[in-house]
Design a protein around this motif. Structure first.
Motif, PDB file in Angstrom:
ATOM      1  N   VAL A   1       0.832  -1.206   0.000  1.00  0.00           N
ATOM      2  CA  VAL A   1       0.000   0.000   0.000  1.00  0.00           C
ATOM      3  C   VAL A   1       0.870   1.262   0.000  1.00  0.00           C
ATOM      4  O   VAL A   1       0.405   2.338   0.371  1.00  0.00           O
ATOM      5  CB  VAL A   1      -0.998   0.007   1.184  1.00  0.00           C
ATOM      6  CG1 VAL A   1      -2.034  -1.097   1.017  1.00  0.00           C
ATOM      7  CG2 VAL A   1      -0.279  -0.114   2.521  1.00  0.00           C
ATOM      8  N   THR A   2       2.118   1.126  -0.431  1.00  0.00           N
ATOM      9  CA  THR A   2       3.058   2.241  -0.427  1.00  0.00           C
ATOM     10  C   THR A   2       2.547   3.406  -1.269  1.00  0.00           C
ATOM     11  O   THR A   2       2.557   4.559  -0.815  1.00  0.00           O
ATOM     12  CB  THR A   2       4.436   1.784  -0.934  1.00  0.00           C
ATOM     13  OG1 THR A   2       4.855   0.666  -0.141  1.00  0.00           O
ATOM     14  CG2 THR A   2       5.459   2.894  -0.853  1.00  0.00           C
ATOM     15  N   ASP A   3       2.104   3.142  -2.469  1.00  0.00           N
ATOM     16  CA  ASP A   3       1.614   4.221  -3.341  1.00  0.00           C
ATOM     17  C   ASP A   3       0.413   4.925  -2.724  1.00  0.00           C
ATOM     18  O   ASP A   3       0.307   6.157  -2.794  1.00  0.00           O
ATOM     19  CB  ASP A   3       1.254   3.684  -4.728  1.00  0.00           C
ATOM     20  CG  ASP A   3       2.474   3.271  -5.529  1.00  0.00           C
ATOM     21  OD1 ASP A   3       3.592   3.728  -5.205  1.00  0.00           O
ATOM     22  OD2 ASP A   3       2.324   2.469  -6.468  1.00  0.00           O
ATOM     23  N   THR A   4      -0.468   4.167  -2.109  1.00  0.00           N
ATOM     24  CA  THR A   4      -1.630   4.767  -1.448  1.00  0.00           C
ATOM     25  C   THR A   4      -1.189   5.675  -0.311  1.00  0.00           C
ATOM     26  O   THR A   4      -1.693   6.796  -0.166  1.00  0.00           O
ATOM     27  CB  THR A   4      -2.564   3.664  -0.920  1.00  0.00           C
ATOM     28  OG1 THR A   4      -2.944   2.830  -2.011  1.00  0.00           O
ATOM     29  CG2 THR A   4      -3.794   4.247  -0.250  1.00  0.00           C
ATOM     30  N   ARG A   5      -0.258   5.213   0.522  1.00  0.00           N
ATOM     31  CA  ARG A   5       0.222   6.029   1.650  1.00  0.00           C
ATOM     32  C   ARG A   5       0.930   7.287   1.154  1.00  0.00           C
ATOM     33  O   ARG A   5       0.772   8.364   1.732  1.00  0.00           O
ATOM     34  CB  ARG A   5       1.162   5.230   2.564  1.00  0.00           C
ATOM     35  CG  ARG A   5       0.498   4.086   3.277  1.00  0.00           C
ATOM     36  CD  ARG A   5      -0.642   4.563   4.162  1.00  0.00           C
ATOM     37  NE  ARG A   5      -1.448   3.450   4.592  1.00  0.00           N
ATOM     38  CZ  ARG A   5      -2.622   3.120   4.054  1.00  0.00           C
ATOM     39  NH1 ARG A   5      -3.141   3.829   3.073  1.00  0.00           N
ATOM     40  NH2 ARG A   5      -3.297   2.092   4.499  1.00  0.00           N
ATOM     41  N   ARG A   6       1.706   7.174   0.087  1.00  0.00           N
ATOM     42  CA  ARG A   6       2.386   8.352  -0.471  1.00  0.00           C
ATOM     43  C   ARG A   6       1.372   9.365  -0.998  1.00  0.00           C
ATOM     44  O   ARG A   6       1.497  10.573  -0.789  1.00  0.00           O
ATOM     45  CB  ARG A   6       3.349   7.937  -1.573  1.00  0.00           C
ATOM     46  CG  ARG A   6       4.611   7.327  -1.037  1.00  0.00           C
ATOM     47  CD  ARG A   6       5.638   7.088  -2.130  1.00  0.00           C
ATOM     48  NE  ARG A   6       6.771   6.380  -1.547  1.00  0.00           N
ATOM     49  CZ  ARG A   6       7.340   5.321  -2.065  1.00  0.00           C
ATOM     50  NH1 ARG A   6       6.911   4.828  -3.217  1.00  0.00           N
ATOM     51  NH2 ARG A   6       8.356   4.741  -1.465  1.00  0.00           N
ATOM     52  N   MET A   7       0.354   8.881  -1.688  1.00  0.00           N
ATOM     53  CA  MET A   7      -0.679   9.762  -2.227  1.00  0.00           C
ATOM     54  C   MET A   7      -1.441  10.446  -1.087  1.00  0.00           C
ATOM     55  O   MET A   7      -1.723  11.645  -1.164  1.00  0.00           O
ATOM     56  CB  MET A   7      -1.650   8.966  -3.112  1.00  0.00           C
ATOM     57  CG  MET A   7      -2.546   9.845  -3.931  1.00  0.00           C
ATOM     58  SD  MET A   7      -3.665   8.977  -5.088  1.00  0.00           S
ATOM     59  CE  MET A   7      -3.130   7.319  -5.114  1.00  0.00           C
ATOM     60  N   GLU A   8      -1.765   9.690  -0.036  1.00  0.00           N
ATOM     61  CA  GLU A   8      -2.446  10.284   1.119  1.00  0.00           C
ATOM     62  C   GLU A   8      -1.589  11.387   1.738  1.00  0.00           C
ATOM     63  O   GLU A   8      -2.093  12.443   2.116  1.00  0.00           O
ATOM     64  CB  GLU A   8      -2.740   9.212   2.171  1.00  0.00           C
ATOM     65  CG  GLU A   8      -3.841   8.264   1.777  1.00  0.00           C
ATOM     66  CD  GLU A   8      -3.970   7.082   2.718  1.00  0.00           C
ATOM     67  OE1 GLU A   8      -3.072   6.870   3.576  1.00  0.00           O
ATOM     68  OE2 GLU A   8      -4.968   6.353   2.604  1.00  0.00           O
TER      69      GLU A   8
ATOM     70  N   LEU B   1      -1.636  14.478  -0.540  1.00  0.00           N
ATOM     71  CA  LEU B   1      -2.917  15.174  -0.411  1.00  0.00           C
ATOM     72  C   LEU B   1      -3.007  15.937   0.904  1.00  0.00           C
ATOM     73  O   LEU B   1      -3.490  17.066   0.945  1.00  0.00           O
ATOM     74  CB  LEU B   1      -4.078  14.180  -0.519  1.00  0.00           C
ATOM     75  CG  LEU B   1      -4.363  13.644  -1.912  1.00  0.00           C
ATOM     76  CD1 LEU B   1      -5.374  12.498  -1.844  1.00  0.00           C
ATOM     77  CD2 LEU B   1      -4.879  14.752  -2.812  1.00  0.00           C
ATOM     78  N   ARG B   2      -2.531  15.320   1.990  1.00  0.00           N
ATOM     79  CA  ARG B   2      -2.547  15.991   3.290  1.00  0.00           C
ATOM     80  C   ARG B   2      -1.678  17.245   3.265  1.00  0.00           C
ATOM     81  O   ARG B   2      -2.073  18.317   3.729  1.00  0.00           O
ATOM     82  CB  ARG B   2      -2.084  15.026   4.382  1.00  0.00           C
ATOM     83  CG  ARG B   2      -2.226  15.571   5.793  1.00  0.00           C
ATOM     84  CD  ARG B   2      -1.817  14.575   6.873  1.00  0.00           C
ATOM     85  NE  ARG B   2      -0.420  14.199   6.772  1.00  0.00           N
ATOM     86  CZ  ARG B   2       0.045  13.020   6.372  1.00  0.00           C
ATOM     87  NH1 ARG B   2      -0.793  12.064   6.046  1.00  0.00           N
ATOM     88  NH2 ARG B   2       1.327  12.764   6.297  1.00  0.00           N
ATOM     89  N   LEU B   3      -0.470  17.140   2.670  1.00  0.00           N
ATOM     90  CA  LEU B   3       0.427  18.296   2.575  1.00  0.00           C
ATOM     91  C   LEU B   3      -0.184  19.394   1.705  1.00  0.00           C
ATOM     92  O   LEU B   3      -0.089  20.580   2.034  1.00  0.00           O
ATOM     93  CB  LEU B   3       1.790  17.868   2.032  1.00  0.00           C
ATOM     94  CG  LEU B   3       2.629  16.991   2.964  1.00  0.00           C
ATOM     95  CD1 LEU B   3       3.882  16.498   2.248  1.00  0.00           C
ATOM     96  CD2 LEU B   3       2.980  17.721   4.249  1.00  0.00           C
ATOM     97  N   ALA B   4      -0.811  19.021   0.599  1.00  0.00           N
ATOM     98  CA  ALA B   4      -1.442  20.010  -0.283  1.00  0.00           C
ATOM     99  C   ALA B   4      -2.602  20.703   0.434  1.00  0.00           C
ATOM    100  O   ALA B   4      -2.780  21.923   0.317  1.00  0.00           O
ATOM    101  CB  ALA B   4      -1.936  19.337  -1.564  1.00  0.00           C
TER     102      ALA B   4
END
Length: 156
Positions: free
Chosen positions: A121-128, A131-134
């Motif tokens: 789930v690495t890609d999912t965690r990176r995307m989350e 999104l949180r930083l943005a």
């Protein structure tokens, strides 16, 4: 086609399906002996069978580099019959893995096997995280505009 040939065909189809999934699947019996695994990096069924029980480990232990979890998820699922999930970070590959353990029951309801399903789930965690930083950056920018007298004059 006779019944045995049909059974062989179904068995081959099921194995091909499991081996094609983008998830890692391992099944364990109550003695922590692996019944099936589609994971090429995990020790083979024969290798695990030669290990003493205290060294037989689920994939979570294997990924963390420990011999056996202090609180074993396999034992817990056999005891409770409840599905359990956990997420681990594998530092060596800088990846996140979601591990779900779920019981396989006999016709009488007894837990016979535990399936360990591992997904990257690495890609999912990176995307989350992105999104949180943005979102935080947008909220900070909005806060700056709210306090700027020129912006308030144009809004009002």
């Amino acid at each position: 086609m006779d019944s045995y040939s049909e059974l062989e065909r179904s068995h081959a189809l099921l194995l091909n399906t499991l081996n094609s999934l983008p998830a890692l699947i391992t099944t364990f019996n109550r003695e922590r002996r692996m019944e099936y695994s589609n994971w090429k990096e995990f020790p083979s069924k024969a290798e695990l069978a030669r290990l003493p029980e205290e060294r037989r480990a689920c994939a979570a232990c294997y990924l963390k580099g420990t011999k056996r979890c202090s609180s074993c998820s396999l034992d817990e699922v056999f005891a409770t019959g409840e599905t359990k999930s956990m997420e681990i970070y594998e530092a060596s590959t800088r990846s996140f893995r979601l591990i779900t353990y779920f019981p396989i029951r006999t016709n009488k309801g007894k837990v016979e096997l535990v399936v360990e399903l591992i997904r990257d789930v690495t890609d999912t965690r990176r995307m989350e995280r992105e999104l949180r930083l943005a979102k935080e950056a947008a909220e900070a920018a909005d806060g700056l505009f709210a306090h700027d007298p020129l912006t308030r004059a144009h809004r009002g």
